[in-house]
Design a protein around this motif. Structure first.
Motif, short mmCIF file in Angstrom:
data_model
loop_
_atom_site.label_atom_id
_atom_site.label_comp_id
_atom_site.label_asym_id
_atom_site.label_seq_id
_atom_site.Cartn_x
_atom_site.Cartn_y
_atom_site.Cartn_z
N UNK A 106 16.49 -6.26 -43.71
CA UNK A 106 15.98 -5.11 -44.47
C UNK A 106 14.49 -5.26 -44.75
N UNK A 107 14.06 -6.47 -45.09
CA UNK A 107 12.64 -6.70 -45.37
C UNK A 107 11.81 -6.44 -44.11
N UNK A 108 12.25 -6.94 -42.98
CA UNK A 108 11.50 -6.77 -41.74
C UNK A 108 11.45 -5.30 -41.31
N UNK A 109 12.55 -4.58 -41.54
CA UNK A 109 12.56 -3.15 -41.21
C UNK A 109 11.57 -2.38 -42.07
N UNK A 110 11.55 -2.68 -43.36
CA UNK A 110 10.60 -2.01 -44.26
C UNK A 110 9.17 -2.34 -43.90
N UNK A 111 8.91 -3.59 -43.52
CA UNK A 111 7.57 -4.01 -43.12
C UNK A 111 7.11 -3.26 -41.88
N UNK A 112 8.02 -3.08 -40.93
CA UNK A 112 7.68 -2.36 -39.69
C UNK A 112 7.39 -0.89 -39.98
N UNK A 113 8.14 -0.30 -40.92
CA UNK A 113 7.90 1.10 -41.29
C UNK A 113 6.52 1.27 -41.91
N UNK A 114 6.13 0.32 -42.75
CA UNK A 114 4.83 0.39 -43.40
C UNK A 114 3.70 0.26 -42.38
#
Length: 220
Positions: A106-114
């Protein structure tokens, strides 16, 4: 900003997902530490908003640096091994918390979105690293006022000699003014108009907060 970063690095708490989750019990001592160097009214709500925006930026920047250190020592491949080599100025508990958080899906997905969101921004501003809220305060305006924010945005995207920094910025401003002319301030504030035209994540509105009328408009 420099002093905020210094105090934060020496009095930090890193075991939170985001700055907004950091409790007020932690923020208050940091605010008061700043008063040892500057004459600041920490009882003023508007002043506290600015201080918190600086602390938040410093907190995110420091965690970003630690994340880079984590990746350089192979933390993404072996988080358990990375836990054994915490930076000299980071507690064992804080470092283990971060080493467990960064590999999370979840953290990596949010980072990619940002990262993608930042790459898609079409409108830059001419105020450099200075936040929009800082420019607004320099104009001597109240952060809680219903008007004035559109003009602040215009001044950070338009120059008396060179004009608009882009045709897109000019078009966005025209849409803002059309909405301003169509809706009374009581039903739609300047902040609501900016969010409607640009989107909350596409403009630097640190400290301005989401306007109540914006929520009502989204529910209509």
């Amino acid at each position: 900003m420099h002093e905020c970063g210094y105090f934060l690095r020496n009095n930090y708490r890193l075991q939170y997902k985001e700055w907004r989750h950091v409790p007020i019990e932690f923020r208050l001592p940091l605010r008061h530490k700043i008063t040892t160097l500057f004459e600041i009214d920490v009882e003023n709500a508007e002043v506290c908003k600015v201080i918190d925006s600086y602390l938040a930026k410093a907190w995110r920047g420091y965690r970003s640096k630690l994340h880079e250190d984590f990746k350089q020592i192979g933390g993404l491949e072996d988080p358990t091994k990375a836990k054994t080599t915490p930076p000299s100025n980071v507690s064992k508990e804080d470092w283990e918390y971060l080493c467990d958080m960064w590999p999370e899906t979840k953290y990596k997905e949010n980072a990619e979105k940002k990262v993608k969101a930042r790459a898609q921004r079409k409108i830059n501003s001419k105020n450099g690293s200075k936040s929009t809220i800082h420019c607004h305060i320099e104009r001597g305006l109240d952060l809680e006022s219903s008007t004035g924010q559109i003009e602040t945005w215009r001044l950070t995207h338009w120059d008396a000699k060179k004009g608009w920094i882009s045709t897109d910025a000019a078009a966005k401003y025209e849409k803002m003014m059309n909405l301003r002319n169509e809706h009374p301030v009581e039903s739609m504030s300047d902040k609501s108009i900016i969010e409607t035209v640009l989107g909350r994540s596409s403009v630097r509105l640190h400290g301005w907060g989401r306007d109540p009328s914006w929520w009502m408009l989204t529910m209509i």
